[in-house]
Design an enzyme around this catalytic site. Structure first.
Site, PDB file in Angstrom:
ATOM      1  N   LYS A  88       0.635  -1.399   0.518  1.00  0.00           N
ATOM      2  CA  LYS A  88       0.256   0.421   0.017  1.00  0.00           C
ATOM      3  C   LYS A  88       0.881   1.319   0.331  1.00  0.00           C
ATOM      4  O   LYS A  88       0.868   2.502  -0.592  1.00  0.00           O
ATOM      5  CB  LYS A  88      -0.734   0.186   1.090  1.00  0.00           C
ATOM      6  CG  LYS A  88      -2.202  -1.204   1.066  1.00  0.00           C
ATOM      7  CD  LYS A  88      -2.974  -1.217   0.376  1.00  0.00           C
ATOM      8  CE  LYS A  88      -3.912  -1.815   0.673  1.00  0.00           C
ATOM      9  NZ  LYS A  88      -3.737  -3.741   0.687  1.00  0.00           N
TER      10      LYS A  88
HETATM   11  C1  PLP Z   1      -4.163  -4.773   0.500  1.00  0.00           C
HETATM   12  C2  PLP Z   1      -3.142  -6.218   0.187  1.00  0.00           C
HETATM   13  C3  PLP Z   1      -3.561  -7.440  -1.209  1.00  0.00           C
HETATM   14  C4  PLP Z   1      -5.041  -6.896  -1.950  1.00  0.00           C
HETATM   15  O1  PLP Z   1      -4.471  -6.011  -2.863  1.00  0.00           O
HETATM   16  P1  PLP Z   1      -6.124  -5.584  -3.807  1.00  0.00           P
HETATM   17  O2  PLP Z   1      -5.434  -4.179  -3.988  1.00  0.00           O
HETATM   18  O3  PLP Z   1      -7.035  -4.928  -2.592  1.00  0.00           O
HETATM   19  O4  PLP Z   1      -6.232  -6.629  -4.518  1.00  0.00           O
HETATM   20  C5  PLP Z   1      -2.983  -8.226  -1.407  1.00  0.00           C
HETATM   21  N1  PLP Z   1      -1.226  -8.328  -0.334  1.00  0.00           N
HETATM   22  C6  PLP Z   1      -1.602  -7.273   0.812  1.00  0.00           C
HETATM   23  C7  PLP Z   1      -0.898  -7.647   1.326  1.00  0.00           C
HETATM   24  C8  PLP Z   1      -2.327  -6.133   1.154  1.00  0.00           C
HETATM   25  O5  PLP Z   1      -2.073  -4.996   1.887  1.00  0.00           O
END
Ligand code: PLP
Length: 490
Positions: A115
């Protein structure tokens, strides 16, 4: 480049700055670019000759952020990716496992999950967008988090002028490290609230606040506008397009593929934001054979791509990969809009059906020859962590392990040996209990003792940003019911 809403029959368009400041469109739809810019193979080859992640970002982002100057974009990119990552490559790509199998680590930012890739940039873009549009109101960012977004947003927005941020997380739906990271957040403009409910309840609650015209008008009268830092915001999505090109460029630069060769990506998926950015990159000309959409037991997307029916009416599972514990995958709406040939009225109907009855049909999802979808259950996920460490000495977190497990079965089933990039989304230290279990340990002692144990067991260092949590005071203790979230928006 202008943007339109996936649900707007009127086709009103906005600039990228407006799309970023608003988050969600007024009709409840998501902003999408009016068209996709394309890169020729020559241009992609040029990317491979660039030396840094930031340079590649500066080449790609201006294609979408056309109402900002190139200097503004460059300034935001340097701020985001300049010094805050703990790997000089920002996004390192390495070979793991068998020949032709690569991992792209997206978790070297301040909160150790992917993120950060977007949330280090978004606040900087918002500040530029505010200036460009002459936006006067203060902005309150509302976030619903399944764990990783919350902390990444808090870190991105803390002490940013003219902005405050409130993060809602499901009380029992995040890992110990994730919770500690959030409740110890500093900054004068941050607010963290636990919600009695799961992630979907939390996300639905935030969406309801955005749609509450009366509450929004009241806030507006006080000079406050709501915006979102969830992955539905265009400013979250657009930074993620960059690393798909980056991965490809790195493989070309290191001679592992030739420019023009096609590759696969395996993406651990929840809200469909990460993989959608890759799908957009492909639309822009990136040579990709397959996207492999990997889910955990909450496998609503697997079924969607196999049946053409999105059906969220199923039990919600709490898994060892909590950031993917999602049944309403918000960003899928953007893909559905494309599958509908950009028919906004039809998209709006489908989303209405989802909100009212929990399902909708989209038979076009069956026709995508570049999409594979599968899922890994809990034991398969843990097995992948244990196996990758035992066989290759590579330590992966639970989300990445979902992708690995799905990929292993894909290769066994198809024999496809196309060079493949596994998208790695978090540090193993964010999900220590499950990772220790996968390595044959019984987790014991407090969170801090477990980090030390994982470090001793694997010979990997406890990341500095995890270690420091031990000494930080808990600053956020609020808990609320899912119908009472509005009261906590300050
Ligand atoms: C948010 C997240 C995901 C999923 O990503 P999306 O964009 O919601 O599909 C996968 N792995 C981790 C560690 C995340 O923080």
């Amino acid at each position: 480049m202008k943007y339109l809403s996936t649900r707007a029959a009127t086709r009103e368009t906005v600039t990228s700055s407006e799309a970023i400041l608003r988050g969600l469109a007024p009709d409840g739809g998501l902003y999408v670019p009016q068209s996709f810019p394309t890169l020729s193979l020559t241009q992609i080859e040029e990317l491979s000759r660039m030396e840094t992640y930031a340079e590649r970002a500066k080449a790609i982002l201006p294609l979408y952020l056309t109402d900002l100057t190139a200097e503004d974009v460059a300034d935001a990119v340097d701020g985001a990716y300049g010094t805050r990552f703990d790997d000089p490559a920002v996004v390192p790509i390495s070979c793991i496992g068998e020949e032709g199998e690569y991992v792209m680590e997206l978790w070297h930012g301040p909160t150790l999950a992917f993120k950060d890739m977007a949330l280090q940039l978004l606040p900087r873009l918002m500040a530029k967008a505010r200036r460009v549009t002459g936006f006067r109101n203060k902005i309150t960012i509302l976030v619903a988090t399944s764990g990783d977004t919350g902390k990444a947003a808090l870190e991105g927005f803390r002490d940013v002028d003219g902005v405050s941020i409130t993060v809602f997380y499901p009380l029992d739906g995040v890992s110990g490290a994730q919770k500690l990271q959030m409740v110890t957040t500093g900054g004068s403009n941050t607010n963290v609230v636990a919600v009695r409910g799961n992630f979907d309840d939390t996300q639905t609650g935030v969406k309801r606040i955005f749609r509450d015209a009366e509450a929004c008008a009241r806030l507006n009268a006080q000079g406050v506008s709501l915006s979102s830092a969830n992955s539905i915001n265009w400013g979250r999505l657009v930074p993620q397009i960059v690393y798909y090109f980056h991965a490809y460029a790195e493989l070309v630069a290191s001679g592992r593929i030739r420019c023009g060769d096609k590759i696969n990506f395996v993406v651990p998926t929840g809200n469909f934001g990460n993989i959608l950015a890759g799908i957009y990159a492909r639309r822009m000309g990136l040579p990709v054979t397959k996207f492999i959409c990997a889910s955990n037991c909450n496998n609503v997307l697997t079924d969607f791509f196999r049946t053409g029916s999105y059906d969220a009416r199923r039990p919600f599972h709490k898994t060892v990969s909590p950031s993917m514990d999602i049944l309403i995958s918000s960003n899928l709406e953007r893909l559905v809009f494309e599958l509908n040939d950009r028919d906004a009225a039809r998209t709006a109907e489908q989303m209405k059906s989802l909100a009212a009855g929990g399902s909708y049909l989209c038979p076009e999802a069956l026709s995508l020859d570049w999409m594979e979808a599968d899922y890994a259950d809990e034991s398969q996920t843990l097995e992948a962590i244990g196996r990758m460490f035992a066989d290759y000495g590579y330590l992966m977190d639970t989300h990445t392990a979902v992708a690995q497990s799905v990929y292993d079965r894909y290769v066994a089933r198809t024999g496809d040996r196309t060079p493949t990039v596994i998208v790695s989304t978090a540090s193993a230290y964010k999900f220590t209990d499950a990772v220790l279990t996968a390595l044959g340990e019984i987790p014991s002692g407090d969170e801090f003792a477990r980090w030390e144990r994982l470090s001793a067991l694997t010979g990997t260092p406890v990341p500095a940003r995890i270690r420091e949590l031990k000494d930080l005071p808990v600053r956020h203790t609020a808990v609320c019911d899912k119908d009472d979230m509005l009261r906590f928006v300050k």
